[in-house]
Enzyme design. Structure first.
Site, short mmCIF file in Angstrom:
data_model
loop_
_atom_site.label_atom_id
_atom_site.label_comp_id
_atom_site.label_asym_id
_atom_site.label_seq_id
_atom_site.Cartn_x
_atom_site.Cartn_y
_atom_site.Cartn_z
N GLU A 42 22.88 -15.91 -15.20
CA GLU A 42 22.74 -14.70 -14.38
C GLU A 42 23.76 -13.67 -14.86
O GLU A 42 24.94 -13.99 -15.01
CB GLU A 42 23.01 -15.07 -12.91
CG GLU A 42 23.29 -13.90 -11.99
CD GLU A 42 23.88 -14.33 -10.63
OE1 GLU A 42 24.41 -13.46 -9.92
OE2 GLU A 42 23.81 -15.53 -10.28
N LYS A 131 20.52 -17.96 -1.56
CA LYS A 131 21.89 -18.21 -2.01
C LYS A 131 22.77 -18.26 -0.76
O LYS A 131 22.73 -17.32 0.05
CB LYS A 131 22.31 -17.05 -2.92
CG LYS A 131 23.80 -16.95 -3.19
CD LYS A 131 24.03 -15.96 -4.31
CE LYS A 131 25.21 -15.07 -4.05
NZ LYS A 131 25.52 -14.21 -5.17
#
Length: 212
Positions: A42, A131
């Protein structure tokens, strides 16, 4: 697409996060992580040159790494991330517009959530995983407790995960963990010690898969 991505996430268990490293060190950092067995990478949008990195890494590591955009705070940033080629979008916050945009374009969105209400809301809006952030402050017991009623929602635990506690976090029910500075060590990057970074990545991938 999204099932494959989620399946791969369950297998790999780690998302390495590139945040705030110098743009010129981005390619060597990605290579060091790939060499260490990292599959999910990411790049946060508050990193200089993030969109360029996402586009380059998608091309360079096609079939080998899954490249996503992080710190995507709103619809405008989501559009930029998808245009750059991000395969998934990760946020510290929950923004239903971003989830809707991802769904429209076949891009998974894993928003930041903290409370059970936010987790369920994100999932209902179409997030394939959420998340849990900031785990470093909330602690592993918090994760364990919310997993009990919400065990049908995949949770990516982010914040405060290191080599010592990664197994504990995964055993507490996280589908995967997001690793920033404890894996993508800014000092190693700054010093150009990319072999050390590869070693660290290998140690994390082994620990995540329960290998000695």
């Amino acid at each position: 697409m999204s099932l494959n991505l989620l399946q791969a996430l369950y297998e790999e268990k780690i998302i390495a996060i590139i945040r705030g490293i110098p743009e010129e060190a981005g390619d060597a950092t990605a290579k060091a992580l790939a060499d260490g067995g990292i599959v999910f990478l990411e790049v946060t949008l508050n990193t200089d040159g993030a969109l360029g990195m996402i586009a380059r890494f998608r091309e360079q590591y096609a079939g080998r790494m899954r490249i996503g955009a992080g710190t995507v705070l709103d619809l405008g940033q989501a559009k930029e991330a998808v245009a750059a080629g991000a395969e998934y979008i990760i946020s510290p916050n929950l923004d239903e517009e971003v989830i809707a945009y991802g769904l429209e374009h076949g891009v998974d969105v894993w928003p930041g959530t903290m409370t059970p209400t936010e987790i369920v809301r994100a999932f209902k809006a179409g997030a394939t995983a959420v998340k849990l952030f900031p785990l470093g402050s909330l602690g592993v017991n918090y994760l364990k407790e919310i997993r009990a009623p919400l065990n049908h929602i995949p949770i990516i635990a982010t914040g405060g995960v290191n080599l010592q506690n990664i197994r504990g976090v995964l055993d507490a029910g996280a589908a995967a963990v997001g690793l920033g500075g404890n894996l993508v060590d800014k000092q190693l990057v700054k010093d150009g010690k990319f072999e050390e970074l590869t070693k660290l990545a290998k140690a994390f991938t082994a620990a995540a898969k329960g290998q000695p």
